[in-house]
Scaffold this motif. Structure first.
Motif, PDB file in Angstrom:
ATOM      1  N   ALA A  86       8.880   6.613   5.801  1.00  0.00           N
ATOM      2  CA  ALA A  86       7.898   4.699   5.047  1.00  0.00           C
ATOM      3  C   ALA A  86       7.823   4.623   3.328  1.00  0.00           C
ATOM      4  CB  ALA A  86       6.650   5.022   5.403  1.00  0.00           C
ATOM      5  N   PRO A  87       7.854   3.588   3.534  1.00  0.00           N
ATOM      6  CA  PRO A  87       8.215   3.455   1.670  1.00  0.00           C
ATOM      7  C   PRO A  87       6.265   3.862   0.904  1.00  0.00           C
ATOM      8  CG  PRO A  87       8.074   0.697   3.036  1.00  0.00           C
ATOM      9  CD  PRO A  87       8.036   1.991   4.285  1.00  0.00           C
ATOM     10  N   ASP A  88       5.863   3.955   1.350  1.00  0.00           N
ATOM     11  CA  ASP A  88       4.565   5.080   0.456  1.00  0.00           C
ATOM     12  C   ASP A  88       4.376   5.452   1.493  1.00  0.00           C
ATOM     13  OD1 ASP A  88       2.697   4.554  -1.220  1.00  0.00           O
ATOM     14  OD2 ASP A  88       2.015   2.855  -1.449  1.00  0.00           O
ATOM     15  N   TRP A  89       2.973   6.474   0.775  1.00  0.00           N
ATOM     16  CA  TRP A  89       2.294   7.734   1.675  1.00  0.00           C
ATOM     17  C   TRP A  89       0.890   8.111   1.328  1.00  0.00           C
ATOM     18  CZ3 TRP A  89       2.852  10.680   5.461  1.00  0.00           C
ATOM     19  CH2 TRP A  89       1.666  11.834   5.944  1.00  0.00           C
ATOM     20  N   ALA A  90      -0.356   7.323   1.924  1.00  0.00           N
ATOM     21  CA  ALA A  90      -1.605   7.361   1.139  1.00  0.00           C
ATOM     22  C   ALA A  90      -2.499   7.823   2.183  1.00  0.00           C
ATOM     23  CB  ALA A  90      -1.957   6.254   0.914  1.00  0.00           C
ATOM     24  N   GLN A  91      -3.706   8.778   1.422  1.00  0.00           N
ATOM     25  CA  GLN A  91      -4.417   9.015   2.371  1.00  0.00           C
ATOM     26  C   GLN A  91      -4.529   9.813   3.345  1.00  0.00           C
ATOM     27  OE1 GLN A  91      -7.314   5.995   2.551  1.00  0.00           O
ATOM     28  NE2 GLN A  91      -7.947   6.003   0.327  1.00  0.00           N
ATOM     29  N   GLY A  92      -2.498  10.566   3.993  1.00  0.00           N
ATOM     30  CA  GLY A  92      -2.795  11.135   4.850  1.00  0.00           C
ATOM     31  C   GLY A  92      -1.994   9.824   6.032  1.00  0.00           C
ATOM     32  N   PHE A  93      -1.259   9.032   5.362  1.00  0.00           N
ATOM     33  CA  PHE A  93      -0.902   8.416   6.212  1.00  0.00           C
ATOM     34  C   PHE A  93       0.537   7.377   5.704  1.00  0.00           C
ATOM     35  CE2 PHE A  93      -4.947   7.932   7.783  1.00  0.00           C
ATOM     36  CZ  PHE A  93      -4.854   7.437   9.539  1.00  0.00           C
ATOM     37  N   PHE A  94       1.548   6.663   6.647  1.00  0.00           N
ATOM     38  CA  PHE A  94       2.685   6.249   5.945  1.00  0.00           C
ATOM     39  C   PHE A  94       2.082   4.647   5.856  1.00  0.00           C
ATOM     40  CE2 PHE A  94       5.210   9.230   8.931  1.00  0.00           C
ATOM     41  CZ  PHE A  94       5.087   9.887   7.740  1.00  0.00           C
ATOM     42  N   VAL A  95       2.232   4.361   4.701  1.00  0.00           N
ATOM     43  CA  VAL A  95       2.533   2.712   4.449  1.00  0.00           C
ATOM     44  C   VAL A  95       3.791   1.801   4.885  1.00  0.00           C
ATOM     45  CG1 VAL A  95       1.776   1.022   2.327  1.00  0.00           C
ATOM     46  CG2 VAL A  95       0.496   3.395   2.994  1.00  0.00           C
ATOM     47  N   VAL A  96       3.341   0.680   5.152  1.00  0.00           N
ATOM     48  CA  VAL A  96       5.055  -0.134   5.363  1.00  0.00           C
ATOM     49  C   VAL A  96       4.435  -1.123   4.825  1.00  0.00           C
ATOM     50  CG1 VAL A  96       5.400   1.653   7.407  1.00  0.00           C
ATOM     51  CG2 VAL A  96       3.905  -0.502   8.024  1.00  0.00           C
ATOM     52  N   PRO A  97       5.148  -2.226   4.397  1.00  0.00           N
ATOM     53  CA  PRO A  97       5.091  -3.389   4.586  1.00  0.00           C
ATOM     54  C   PRO A  97       4.543  -4.488   5.863  1.00  0.00           C
ATOM     55  CG  PRO A  97       7.451  -3.075   3.564  1.00  0.00           C
ATOM     56  CD  PRO A  97       6.244  -1.873   4.937  1.00  0.00           C
ATOM     57  N   LEU A  98       3.222  -5.232   5.548  1.00  0.00           N
ATOM     58  CA  LEU A  98       3.612  -5.964   6.360  1.00  0.00           C
ATOM     59  C   LEU A  98       4.690  -6.500   6.588  1.00  0.00           C
ATOM     60  CD1 LEU A  98      -0.143  -7.069   4.965  1.00  0.00           C
ATOM     61  CD2 LEU A  98       0.008  -6.556   7.235  1.00  0.00           C
ATOM     62  N   PRO A  99       4.864  -6.795   8.223  1.00  0.00           N
ATOM     63  CA  PRO A  99       5.629  -8.343   8.800  1.00  0.00           C
ATOM     64  C   PRO A  99       5.205  -9.583   7.582  1.00  0.00           C
ATOM     65  CG  PRO A  99       4.207  -6.847  10.568  1.00  0.00           C
ATOM     66  CD  PRO A  99       3.416  -6.350   9.313  1.00  0.00           C
ATOM     67  N   PRO A 100       6.061 -10.490   8.487  1.00  0.00           N
ATOM     68  CA  PRO A 100       7.044 -11.623   8.014  1.00  0.00           C
ATOM     69  C   PRO A 100       5.497 -12.328   8.046  1.00  0.00           C
ATOM     70  CG  PRO A 100       8.590 -10.817   8.148  1.00  0.00           C
ATOM     71  CD  PRO A 100       7.829 -10.076   8.795  1.00  0.00           C
ATOM     72  N   GLY A 101       4.307 -12.954   7.805  1.00  0.00           N
ATOM     73  CA  GLY A 101       3.686 -14.299   7.910  1.00  0.00           C
ATOM     74  C   GLY A 101       2.570 -13.502   8.386  1.00  0.00           C
ATOM     75  N   VAL A 102       2.317 -12.109   8.248  1.00  0.00           N
ATOM     76  CA  VAL A 102       0.674 -11.418   8.266  1.00  0.00           C
ATOM     77  C   VAL A 102       0.412 -11.545   6.830  1.00  0.00           C
ATOM     78  CG1 VAL A 102      -0.118  -9.335   9.353  1.00  0.00           C
ATOM     79  CG2 VAL A 102       1.611 -10.521  10.371  1.00  0.00           C
ATOM     80  N   LYS A 103      -0.777 -11.535   7.032  1.00  0.00           N
ATOM     81  CA  LYS A 103      -1.335 -11.094   5.059  1.00  0.00           C
ATOM     82  C   LYS A 103      -2.213 -10.143   4.978  1.00  0.00           C
ATOM     83  CE  LYS A 103      -0.534 -16.133   4.142  1.00  0.00           C
ATOM     84  NZ  LYS A 103      -1.508 -17.383   3.736  1.00  0.00           N
ATOM     85  N   ALA A 104      -2.554  -9.358   4.820  1.00  0.00           N
ATOM     86  CA  ALA A 104      -3.922  -8.302   4.127  1.00  0.00           C
ATOM     87  C   ALA A 104      -5.013  -8.578   4.492  1.00  0.00           C
ATOM     88  CB  ALA A 104      -3.374  -7.804   2.808  1.00  0.00           C
ATOM     89  N   ASP A 105      -5.784  -8.247   5.193  1.00  0.00           N
ATOM     90  CA  ASP A 105      -7.053  -8.313   5.146  1.00  0.00           C
ATOM     91  C   ASP A 105      -7.787  -7.450   4.407  1.00  0.00           C
ATOM     92  OD1 ASP A 105      -9.531  -9.530   5.959  1.00  0.00           O
ATOM     93  OD2 ASP A 105     -10.239  -8.136   7.695  1.00  0.00           O
ATOM     94  N   ASP A 106      -8.500  -8.642   2.946  1.00  0.00           N
ATOM     95  CA  ASP A 106      -8.781  -7.590   1.895  1.00  0.00           C
ATOM     96  C   ASP A 106     -10.736  -6.399   2.594  1.00  0.00           C
ATOM     97  OD1 ASP A 106      -8.572  -9.905  -0.476  1.00  0.00           O
ATOM     98  OD2 ASP A 106      -7.153  -8.297   0.012  1.00  0.00           O
ATOM     99  N   ASP A 107     -11.000  -7.188   3.207  1.00  0.00           N
ATOM    100  CA  ASP A 107     -12.139  -6.513   4.374  1.00  0.00           C
ATOM    101  C   ASP A 107     -12.240  -5.426   4.361  1.00  0.00           C
ATOM    102  OD1 ASP A 107     -13.886  -9.632   4.969  1.00  0.00           O
ATOM    103  OD2 ASP A 107     -14.073  -8.269   3.227  1.00  0.00           O
ATOM    104  N   ALA A 108     -10.667  -5.683   4.937  1.00  0.00           N
ATOM    105  CA  ALA A 108     -10.994  -4.066   6.117  1.00  0.00           C
ATOM    106  C   ALA A 108     -10.647  -2.459   5.067  1.00  0.00           C
ATOM    107  CB  ALA A 108      -8.847  -4.123   6.825  1.00  0.00           C
TER     108      ALA A 108
END
Length: 108
Positions: A86-108
């Motif tokens: 994966a492009p990134d690794w954070a807090q023990g998880f793989f971090v991958v880009p969001l699929p097209p059309g999906v927006k990140a939820d800042d509350d999550a």
């Protein structure tokens, strides 16, 4: 079990597909090959597969054990670097880009 051309034509009508003769012939052959493969899988000897310990991970780690969590949560424990997966690794998880059309939820 096998499928004949009439059965493929019937299925095409049910699916509302218009098939050319060569397409229907090809699908008949493909469906029969799939059914032959399924039959071979059914007849395969799976003795001993059911007796395998379900708590053992295929990589030799015990599922649910702290050891498995530690090893899999540590990027250095993986074969190669995390960037291989994966492009990134954070807090023990793989971090991958969001699929097209999906927006990140800042509350999550």
């Amino acid at each position: 079990m096998s499928v004949d051309r009439a059965e493929v034509d019937r299925l095409a009508r049910l699916a509302r597909l218009a098939l050319e003769d060569d397409e229907a012939d090809r699908l008949t052959d493909e469906m029969n090959r799939i059914l032959e493969h399924v039959e071979r899988l059914r007849s395969a000897d799976a003795q001993g597969a059911a007796s395998a310990d379900p708590s053992v991970h295929p990589c030799g780690l015990e599922v649910g054990s702290d050891d498995a969590r530690t090893q899999l949560g540590d990027p250095d424990a993986l074969a190669g670097s995390p960037s291989m997966f994966a492009p990134d690794w954070a807090q023990g998880f793989f971090v991958v880009p969001l699929p097209p059309g999906v927006k990140a939820d800042d509350d999550a």
